[in-house]
Design a protein around this motif. Structure first.
Motif, PDB file in Angstrom:
ATOM      1  N   ASN A  86      13.707 -39.906  35.993  1.00 33.48           N
ATOM      2  CA  ASN A  86      12.525 -40.818  36.782  1.00 33.48           C
ATOM      3  C   ASN A  86      12.917 -42.383  36.445  1.00 33.48           C
ATOM      4  O   ASN A  86      13.855 -42.498  35.673  1.00 33.48           O
ATOM      5  CB  ASN A  86      11.122 -40.413  36.166  1.00 33.48           C
ATOM      6  CG  ASN A  86      10.969 -40.728  34.734  1.00 33.48           C
ATOM      7  OD1 ASN A  86      11.754 -41.197  34.123  1.00 33.48           O
ATOM      8  ND2 ASN A  86       9.642 -40.435  34.240  1.00 33.48           N
ATOM      9  N   MET A  87      12.237 -43.134  37.026  1.00 29.35           N
ATOM     10  CA  MET A  87      12.216 -44.439  36.902  1.00 29.35           C
ATOM     11  C   MET A  87      12.295 -45.126  35.504  1.00 29.35           C
ATOM     12  O   MET A  87      13.039 -46.028  34.626  1.00 29.35           O
ATOM     13  CB  MET A  87      11.428 -45.342  37.689  1.00 29.35           C
ATOM     14  CG  MET A  87      11.849 -45.322  39.070  1.00 29.35           C
ATOM     15  SD  MET A  87      10.697 -45.942  40.176  1.00 29.35           S
ATOM     16  CE  MET A  87      10.507 -47.644  39.404  1.00 29.35           C
ATOM     17  N   GLY A  88      11.623 -44.281  34.484  1.00 31.97           N
ATOM     18  CA  GLY A  88      11.449 -44.593  33.014  1.00 31.97           C
ATOM     19  C   GLY A  88      12.461 -44.043  32.241  1.00 31.97           C
ATOM     20  O   GLY A  88      12.442 -44.267  30.944  1.00 31.97           O
ATOM     21  N   GLY A  89      13.422 -43.390  32.787  1.00 23.64           N
ATOM     22  CA  GLY A  89      14.464 -42.956  31.904  1.00 23.64           C
ATOM     23  C   GLY A  89      14.292 -41.458  31.779  1.00 23.64           C
ATOM     24  O   GLY A  89      15.185 -40.887  30.870  1.00 23.64           O
ATOM     25  N   ARG A  90      13.131 -40.907  31.849  1.00 22.56           N
ATOM     26  CA  ARG A  90      12.735 -39.506  31.287  1.00 22.56           C
ATOM     27  C   ARG A  90      13.638 -38.400  32.012  1.00 22.56           C
ATOM     28  O   ARG A  90      13.758 -38.710  33.269  1.00 22.56           O
ATOM     29  CB  ARG A  90      11.381 -39.184  31.239  1.00 22.56           C
ATOM     30  CG  ARG A  90      10.733 -40.041  30.155  1.00 22.56           C
ATOM     31  CD  ARG A  90       9.219 -39.855  29.786  1.00 22.56           C
ATOM     32  NE  ARG A  90       8.557 -40.440  28.949  1.00 22.56           N
ATOM     33  CZ  ARG A  90       7.397 -40.378  28.704  1.00 22.56           C
ATOM     34  NH1 ARG A  90       6.682 -39.394  29.212  1.00 22.56           N
ATOM     35  NH2 ARG A  90       6.801 -40.714  27.672  1.00 22.56           N
ATOM     36  N   THR A  91      13.731 -37.349  31.488  1.00 17.58           N
ATOM     37  CA  THR A  91      14.463 -36.407  32.222  1.00 17.58           C
ATOM     38  C   THR A  91      13.520 -35.035  32.511  1.00 17.58           C
ATOM     39  O   THR A  91      12.691 -34.748  31.731  1.00 17.58           O
ATOM     40  CB  THR A  91      15.574 -35.756  31.880  1.00 17.58           C
ATOM     41  OG1 THR A  91      15.512 -35.306  30.319  1.00 17.58           O
ATOM     42  CG2 THR A  91      16.852 -36.671  31.776  1.00 17.58           C
ATOM     43  N   CYS A  92      13.620 -34.324  33.498  1.00 19.01           N
ATOM     44  CA  CYS A  92      12.888 -33.259  33.990  1.00 19.01           C
ATOM     45  C   CYS A  92      13.333 -32.061  33.207  1.00 19.01           C
ATOM     46  O   CYS A  92      14.660 -31.854  32.754  1.00 19.01           O
ATOM     47  CB  CYS A  92      13.073 -32.736  35.511  1.00 19.01           C
ATOM     48  SG  CYS A  92      12.007 -31.432  35.930  1.00 19.01           S
ATOM     49  N   THR A  93      12.290 -31.354  32.428  1.00 24.00           N
ATOM     50  CA  THR A  93      12.490 -30.017  31.677  1.00 24.00           C
ATOM     51  C   THR A  93      12.242 -29.019  32.318  1.00 24.00           C
ATOM     52  O   THR A  93      12.299 -27.766  31.563  1.00 24.00           O
ATOM     53  CB  THR A  93      11.461 -30.436  30.511  1.00 24.00           C
ATOM     54  OG1 THR A  93      10.220 -30.341  30.919  1.00 24.00           O
ATOM     55  CG2 THR A  93      11.745 -31.668  29.503  1.00 24.00           C
ATOM     56  N   ARG A  94      12.036 -28.815  33.557  1.00 23.56           N
ATOM     57  CA  ARG A  94      12.033 -27.581  34.280  1.00 23.56           C
ATOM     58  C   ARG A  94      13.481 -27.085  34.556  1.00 23.56           C
ATOM     59  O   ARG A  94      14.180 -27.556  34.247  1.00 23.56           O
ATOM     60  CB  ARG A  94      11.453 -27.706  35.451  1.00 23.56           C
ATOM     61  CG  ARG A  94       9.784 -28.224  35.829  1.00 23.56           C
ATOM     62  CD  ARG A  94       9.520 -27.942  36.917  1.00 23.56           C
ATOM     63  NE  ARG A  94       7.993 -28.608  37.094  1.00 23.56           N
ATOM     64  CZ  ARG A  94       6.862 -28.088  37.086  1.00 23.56           C
ATOM     65  NH1 ARG A  94       7.048 -26.548  36.936  1.00 23.56           N
ATOM     66  NH2 ARG A  94       5.865 -28.517  37.334  1.00 23.56           N
TER      67      ARG A  94
ATOM     68  N   HIS B 194       8.413 -32.715  39.393  1.00 20.80           N
ATOM     69  CA  HIS B 194       9.051 -32.475  37.941  1.00 20.80           C
ATOM     70  C   HIS B 194       8.395 -32.564  36.781  1.00 20.80           C
ATOM     71  O   HIS B 194       7.180 -33.122  36.967  1.00 20.80           O
ATOM     72  CB  HIS B 194      10.218 -33.755  38.036  1.00 20.80           C
ATOM     73  CG  HIS B 194      11.244 -33.702  39.053  1.00 20.80           C
ATOM     74  ND1 HIS B 194      12.279 -32.650  39.337  1.00 20.80           N
ATOM     75  CD2 HIS B 194      11.228 -34.518  40.174  1.00 20.80           C
ATOM     76  CE1 HIS B 194      13.114 -32.778  40.181  1.00 20.80           C
ATOM     77  NE2 HIS B 194      12.256 -33.525  41.096  1.00 20.80           N
ATOM     78  N   ARG B 195       8.712 -32.165  35.705  1.00 23.11           N
ATOM     79  CA  ARG B 195       8.011 -32.077  34.387  1.00 23.11           C
ATOM     80  C   ARG B 195       8.769 -33.038  33.379  1.00 23.11           C
ATOM     81  O   ARG B 195       9.940 -32.505  33.189  1.00 23.11           O
ATOM     82  CB  ARG B 195       7.799 -30.772  33.899  1.00 23.11           C
ATOM     83  CG  ARG B 195       6.992 -30.715  32.675  1.00 23.11           C
ATOM     84  CD  ARG B 195       6.653 -29.369  32.100  1.00 23.11           C
ATOM     85  NE  ARG B 195       5.760 -28.413  33.176  1.00 23.11           N
ATOM     86  CZ  ARG B 195       5.981 -27.324  33.154  1.00 23.11           C
ATOM     87  NH1 ARG B 195       7.126 -26.533  32.554  1.00 23.11           N
ATOM     88  NH2 ARG B 195       5.475 -26.813  34.208  1.00 23.11           N
ATOM     89  N   TYR B 196       8.198 -34.370  33.064  1.00 19.51           N
ATOM     90  CA  TYR B 196       9.096 -35.024  32.403  1.00 19.51           C
ATOM     91  C   TYR B 196       8.395 -35.089  30.857  1.00 19.51           C
ATOM     92  O   TYR B 196       7.294 -34.744  30.726  1.00 19.51           O
ATOM     93  CB  TYR B 196       8.814 -36.476  32.859  1.00 19.51           C
ATOM     94  CG  TYR B 196       9.249 -36.873  34.179  1.00 19.51           C
ATOM     95  CD1 TYR B 196      10.834 -36.550  34.512  1.00 19.51           C
ATOM     96  CD2 TYR B 196       8.627 -36.749  35.462  1.00 19.51           C
ATOM     97  CE1 TYR B 196      11.393 -36.614  35.639  1.00 19.51           C
ATOM     98  CE2 TYR B 196       9.087 -37.021  36.247  1.00 19.51           C
ATOM     99  CZ  TYR B 196      10.493 -36.890  36.727  1.00 19.51           C
ATOM    100  OH  TYR B 196      10.883 -37.044  37.982  1.00 19.51           O
TER     101      TYR B 196
END
Length: 99
Positions: A79-87, A96-98
């Motif tokens: 996402n824009m904040g740099g977090r990655t999806c954990t699904r 997505h689940r971050y």
């Protein structure tokens, strides 16, 4: 001398000074005080090297950790904040689940 006469004299002096220096600007506009910094062109990201084939995977035998990694692969969407999806990879959920 009245206040208006003083202001008019200052304005005329400024106009004469600008005309003499050759840097006359449009009326009501300020001259640029700083030049804009140049914008750097986008840089290409280097390609990731392909993982080297191990002898066990080349012979057709399946490594247990490698098989688990393939099934437990994450989506990896950022996402824009740099977090990655954990699904899981290729999930059917619309969001997505971050974490």
């Amino acid at each position: 001398m009245s206040k208006n006469d003083q202001l008019r004299a200052l304005r005329e002096a400024k106009y004469a000074r600008d005309q003499a220096s050759g840097g006359a600007t449009a009326p009501g506009r300020r001259a640029a005080t700083r030049a804009q910094p140049p914008v750097a062109p986008p840089t290409a990201r280097p390609a990731r090297p392909a993982p080297a084939a191990t002898p066990a995977s080349a012979s057709g035998a399946v490594d247990e950790p490698a098989a688990e990694a393939a099934t437990d692969a994450l989506c990896g969407h950022r996402n824009m904040g740099g977090r990655t999806c954990t699904r899981e990879a290729g999930h059917t959920a619309k969001s997505h689940r971050y974490s």
